[in-house]
Design a protein around this motif. Structure first.
Motif, PDB file in Angstrom:
ATOM      1  N   LEU A   1      50.078 -58.711 -22.613  1.00 25.27           N
ATOM      2  CA  LEU A   1      50.454 -59.614 -23.699  1.00 25.27           C
ATOM      3  C   LEU A   1      50.907 -58.791 -24.903  1.00 25.27           C
ATOM      4  O   LEU A   1      50.290 -57.770 -25.228  1.00 25.27           O
ATOM      5  N   VAL A   2      51.982 -59.229 -25.557  1.00 20.88           N
ATOM      6  CA  VAL A   2      52.442 -58.614 -26.809  1.00 20.88           C
ATOM      7  C   VAL A   2      52.178 -59.589 -27.940  1.00 20.88           C
ATOM      8  O   VAL A   2      52.574 -60.759 -27.865  1.00 20.88           O
ATOM      9  N   GLN A   3      51.495 -59.124 -28.970  1.00 24.29           N
ATOM     10  CA  GLN A   3      51.214 -59.936 -30.143  1.00 24.29           C
ATOM     11  C   GLN A   3      51.979 -59.392 -31.335  1.00 24.29           C
ATOM     12  O   GLN A   3      51.997 -58.178 -31.568  1.00 24.29           O
ATOM     13  N   VAL A   4      52.606 -60.292 -32.102  1.00 25.62           N
ATOM     14  CA  VAL A   4      53.372 -59.918 -33.285  1.00 25.62           C
ATOM     15  C   VAL A   4      52.667 -60.503 -34.501  1.00 25.62           C
ATOM     16  O   VAL A   4      52.501 -61.720 -34.610  1.00 25.62           O
ATOM     17  N   TYR A   5      52.236 -59.625 -35.413  1.00 25.27           N
ATOM     18  CA  TYR A   5      51.521 -60.027 -36.611  1.00 25.27           C
ATOM     19  C   TYR A   5      52.435 -59.905 -37.824  1.00 25.27           C
ATOM     20  O   TYR A   5      53.288 -59.009 -37.891  1.00 25.27           O
ATOM     21  N   GLN A   6      52.237 -60.783 -38.792  1.00 24.12           N
ATOM     22  CA  GLN A   6      53.008 -60.776 -40.034  1.00 24.12           C
ATOM     23  C   GLN A   6      52.081 -60.392 -41.180  1.00 24.12           C
ATOM     24  O   GLN A   6      51.054 -61.032 -41.404  1.00 24.12           O
ATOM     25  N   MET A   7      52.441 -59.327 -41.903  1.00 24.34           N
ATOM     26  CA  MET A   7      51.669 -58.955 -43.072  1.00 24.34           C
ATOM     27  C   MET A   7      52.126 -59.806 -44.248  1.00 24.34           C
ATOM     28  O   MET A   7      53.326 -59.998 -44.460  1.00 24.34           O
ATOM     29  N   GLN A   8      51.177 -60.300 -45.031  1.00 29.67           N
ATOM     30  CA  GLN A   8      51.518 -61.138 -46.168  1.00 29.67           C
ATOM     31  C   GLN A   8      50.455 -60.999 -47.239  1.00 29.67           C
ATOM     32  O   GLN A   8      49.392 -60.427 -47.022  1.00 29.67           O
ATOM     33  N   THR A   9      50.760 -61.548 -48.432  1.00 27.71           N
ATOM     34  CA  THR A   9      49.810 -61.563 -49.531  1.00 27.71           C
ATOM     35  C   THR A   9      49.517 -63.006 -49.908  1.00 27.71           C
ATOM     36  O   THR A   9      50.257 -63.921 -49.546  1.00 27.71           O
ATOM     37  N   THR A  10      48.435 -63.188 -50.631  1.00 24.75           N
ATOM     38  CA  THR A  10      48.064 -64.513 -51.110  1.00 24.75           C
ATOM     39  C   THR A  10      47.889 -64.470 -52.618  1.00 24.75           C
ATOM     40  O   THR A  10      47.867 -63.396 -53.239  1.00 24.75           O
ATOM     41  N   ALA A  11      47.754 -65.646 -53.227  1.00 29.62           N
ATOM     42  CA  ALA A  11      47.593 -65.728 -54.674  1.00 29.62           C
ATOM     43  C   ALA A  11      46.258 -65.165 -55.136  1.00 29.62           C
ATOM     44  O   ALA A  11      46.092 -64.784 -56.294  1.00 29.62           O
ATOM     45  N   THR A  12      45.278 -65.105 -54.233  1.00 26.29           N
ATOM     46  CA  THR A  12      43.941 -64.642 -54.609  1.00 26.29           C
ATOM     47  C   THR A  12      43.725 -63.164 -54.362  1.00 26.29           C
ATOM     48  O   THR A  12      42.696 -62.616 -54.731  1.00 26.29           O
ATOM     49  N   SER A  13      44.683 -62.500 -53.721  1.00 23.80           N
ATOM     50  CA  SER A  13      44.521 -61.078 -53.415  1.00 23.80           C
ATOM     51  C   SER A  13      45.844 -60.376 -53.571  1.00 23.80           C
ATOM     52  O   SER A  13      46.872 -60.840 -53.092  1.00 23.80           O
ATOM     53  N   SER A  14      45.816 -59.242 -54.295  1.00 26.26           N
ATOM     54  CA  SER A  14      47.043 -58.465 -54.481  1.00 26.26           C
ATOM     55  C   SER A  14      47.310 -57.541 -53.317  1.00 26.26           C
ATOM     56  O   SER A  14      48.399 -56.995 -53.196  1.00 26.26           O
ATOM     57  N   CYS A  15      46.316 -57.345 -52.452  1.00 26.59           N
ATOM     58  CA  CYS A  15      46.482 -56.452 -51.313  1.00 26.59           C
ATOM     59  C   CYS A  15      46.983 -57.233 -50.106  1.00 26.59           C
ATOM     60  O   CYS A  15      46.547 -58.353 -49.857  1.00 26.59           O
ATOM     61  N   PRO A  16      47.888 -56.665 -49.335  1.00 27.39           N
ATOM     62  CA  PRO A  16      48.404 -57.357 -48.158  1.00 27.39           C
ATOM     63  C   PRO A  16      47.354 -57.463 -47.068  1.00 27.39           C
ATOM     64  O   PRO A  16      46.423 -56.677 -46.985  1.00 27.39           O
ATOM     65  N   HIS A  17      47.508 -58.473 -46.220  1.00 32.76           N
ATOM     66  CA  HIS A  17      46.607 -58.639 -45.100  1.00 32.76           C
ATOM     67  C   HIS A  17      47.377 -59.311 -43.971  1.00 32.76           C
ATOM     68  O   HIS A  17      48.518 -59.721 -44.138  1.00 32.76           O
ATOM     69  N   PHE A  18      46.737 -59.416 -42.814  1.00 35.66           N
ATOM     70  CA  PHE A  18      47.376 -60.017 -41.650  1.00 35.66           C
ATOM     71  C   PHE A  18      46.848 -61.422 -41.437  1.00 35.66           C
ATOM     72  O   PHE A  18      45.655 -61.674 -41.535  1.00 35.66           O
ATOM     73  N   SER A  19      47.768 -62.327 -41.160  1.00 35.50           N
ATOM     74  CA  SER A  19      47.411 -63.715 -40.922  1.00 35.50           C
ATOM     75  C   SER A  19      47.429 -63.985 -39.425  1.00 35.50           C
ATOM     76  O   SER A  19      48.475 -63.872 -38.771  1.00 35.50           O
TER      77      SER A  19
END
Length: 564
Positions: free
Chosen positions: A169-187
């Motif tokens: 299986l190949v999984q594709v993750y998108q890094m993004q930020t939210t209004a509550t955190s300035s650091c990027p994370h994966f959803s």
């Protein structure tokens, strides 16, 4: 020539590397690392069982049928397993209990073929291996047969990470930020899963340049090319399966710098396959050079300025490799090496090749050039490589004191398993083979090219207790330095910021506060997507926008980088 003894002291056992800041390394305990991980590390847990390292045949599940025509049986054997299987089927054929004349001819041909195969295999022993054994031997992961993550690749222009799992299986993750955190994370909600019947035993991944969604997956049956959806709810086009008779398993794939051509390599095939993805049927062209016993590793450079030419490294399972110029596809070869090339990568400008060889704990580099006459006349174009590779780093295992001066000494070094060079050309990461003393560490080097090419040990990255690094890769276009991504043998993927372009001094308050500030420095990876007013488009943005990227992707501020 540098050695690992010149690097910063490695972390002690029980410590986890958090980040680098101006060649100073920040570590903390495993408990603190687990409690304050801003990126939300990905844990790949594979529950689907895998077969052991030998080939299974479905023929044993069915009873033999004697009434099937011998011609049809021979054709089926040839189609499924090749010429030798067809000859073997004919050799066993009897008519009324008597050996037929086709059977006698097949026995003679089969004997001659096996004699030739045995002679050929004496020069290239890897040809006696099964498909899974070839993948385990020549893939970039140290423990390909058992590790949950077998390949990993960042998109060259977008914040997308593709991860190939052990369960095909190949999984594709998108890094993004939210209004509550300035650091990027994966959803995980925006994660996409790619699965195909022909996508078995994955070995490598490659994103197409100047395309927001095309991903090539190298596996045992060939190459599967995906069109990744822009968002999970969008319809997914049917993937393409690229295959050629005898060209399997595929252990390496690479795109040309303009994204028009895709190259694939197989240790069992002496031909390098070039796929024209711009044609409707994705035509494949084999380029054959005898000597080497196959092609095991590919590395395609970026386009060279003023010429538009790029170079392609093709390493073989033997002590020989070739470098091609990719306009006329002429090549130069380097032979009589200490061993086969196990890892290689190009500098950002495509003029320096760094590589490592089996059974030789060292890093080497080759410089390349293009003369004015050769760049003007394509008919006489040559690769332009130096005659001799230069040994730049001695990786012979050495014993070093741990960074905390409390633990017992740590042995670092060994033979290289994989290499990764960041887009700025200032940090180089190396992992070591499974039998090396330094197999549980990732070695980090600083690289410069002016006034001369220089590779210097900088430090080491350590994971949790019992973990060994399997795959390493860098995310491009990080303003404050580089973001190193490490897939560990436990299935955990960790992200280590390497901050070498920040002017701030290292804060000594606490390791946790220091890391939070360091991670805030790399928040520009994802904050661009939340910018309320987009700045004017630059020429680079316009080019990316034409190839499918959003116009709201702002250009990052220029960062001083070492020229190549």
């Amino acid at each position: 020539m540098a050695s690992l003894s010149n690097a910063a002291a490695p972390p002690g056992r029980g410590e986890v590397t958090r980040c680098e800041r101006q060649c100073t390394w920040v570590t903390c305990s495993e408990e603190d690392a687990a409690a304050s991980d801003e990126y939300g590390p990905l844990d790949i847990q594979v529950e689907v069982g895998e077969s052991p390292l030998f080939e299974h045949s479905s023929d044993a599940l069915f009873l033999p049928t004697e009434d099937v025509n011998i011609a049809k049986k021979s054709f089926n054997a040839w189609y499924n397993s090749g010429v030798l299987a067809a000859l073997d089927t004919l050799a066993e054929h009897k008519v009324d209990g008597q050996v037929s004349w086709p059977s006698k001819m097949s026995v003679l041909l089969l004997g001659a073929a096996r004699s030739f195969s045995a002679l050929h295999s004496s020069f290239y022993p890897h040809l006696l291996m099964s498909g899974e054994e070839l993948l385990a031997q020549f893939s970039g992961a140290s423990h390909w047969a058992t590790c949950p993550v077998r390949a990993m690749e960042w998109h060259p222009h977008a914040s997308r990470l593709a991860v190939a799992r052990k369960d095909n299986l190949v999984q594709v993750y998108q890094m993004q930020t939210t209004a509550t955190s300035s650091c990027p994370h994966f959803s995980t909600g925006r994660m996409q899963q790619l699965k195909h019947p022909e996508q078995k035993r994955i070995s490598s991944l490659a994103w197409k340049p100047y395309s927001g969604s095309v991903l090539a997956v190298g596996c045992q049956t060939g190459v599967v090319v995906w069109q990744v959806r822009s968002h999970p709810g969008a319809p997914r086009p049917h993937p393409q399966h690229l295959c050629s008779n005898g060209h399997s398993p595929v252990t390496s794939v690479a795109w040309s710098s303009d994204g028009r051509l895709l190259a694939s390599a197989s240790p069992a095939d002496t031909s390098l396959m070039i796929w024209d993805v711009t044609s409707p049927d994705c035509t494949g062209t084999p380029i054959t050079r005898h000597g080497g016993g196959g092609v095991s590793l590919l590395a395609w450079s970026s386009a060279i300025s003023d010429t538009g030419m790029s170079r392609l490294l093709t390493a073989t399972p033997s002590p020989l490799f070739r470098v091609w110029e990719t306009r006329c596809f002429t090549c130069e070869r380097w032979s009589n090496l200490a061993g086969r090339v196990t890892a290689a990568c190009w500098s950002p400008d495509g003029n320096v090749l760094v590589f490592a060889m089996a059974d030789d704990p060292a890093l080497y580099y080759l410089t390349f050039f293009v003369s004015k006459t050769e760049s003007a006349d394509e008919s006489t174009r040559r690769v332009g490589g130096a005659d001799t590779a230069i040994k730049c780093v001695d990786l012979t295992p050495v014993e070093m004191a741990a960074a905390n001066d409390m633990d017992e000494p740590v042995t670092v070094g060994g033979c290289v398993q994989s290499l990764a060079w960041d887009a700025s050309g200032e940090r180089l990461a190396a992992t070591f083979t499974a039998d090396s003393p330094g197999r549980d560490l990732v070695a980090i080097f600083t690289t410069t090219s002016q006034p001369v090419m220089e590779v210097l040990p900088c430090g080491f990255v350590r994971g949790r207790t019992g973990e060994t690094p399997e795959v390493v890769t860098f995310q491009n276009d990080v303003e404050s330095g580089a973001l190193l991504s490490v897939a560990w043998s436990s299935g955990r993927i960790a992200f280590v910021p390497l901050l070498y372009n920040t002017p701030h001094s290292l804060d000594s308050a606490s390791t946790v506060d220091t890391l939070e500030k360091a991670q805030h420095s790399v928040s520009s990876i994802g904050t661009a997507f939340n910018s309320p007013v987009a700045p004017p488009l630059t020429a680079r943005q316009e080019a990316l926008h034409k190839h499918g990227f959003g116009a709201a992707w702002p250009e990052q501020s220029p960062v001083p980088r070492t020229p190549w």
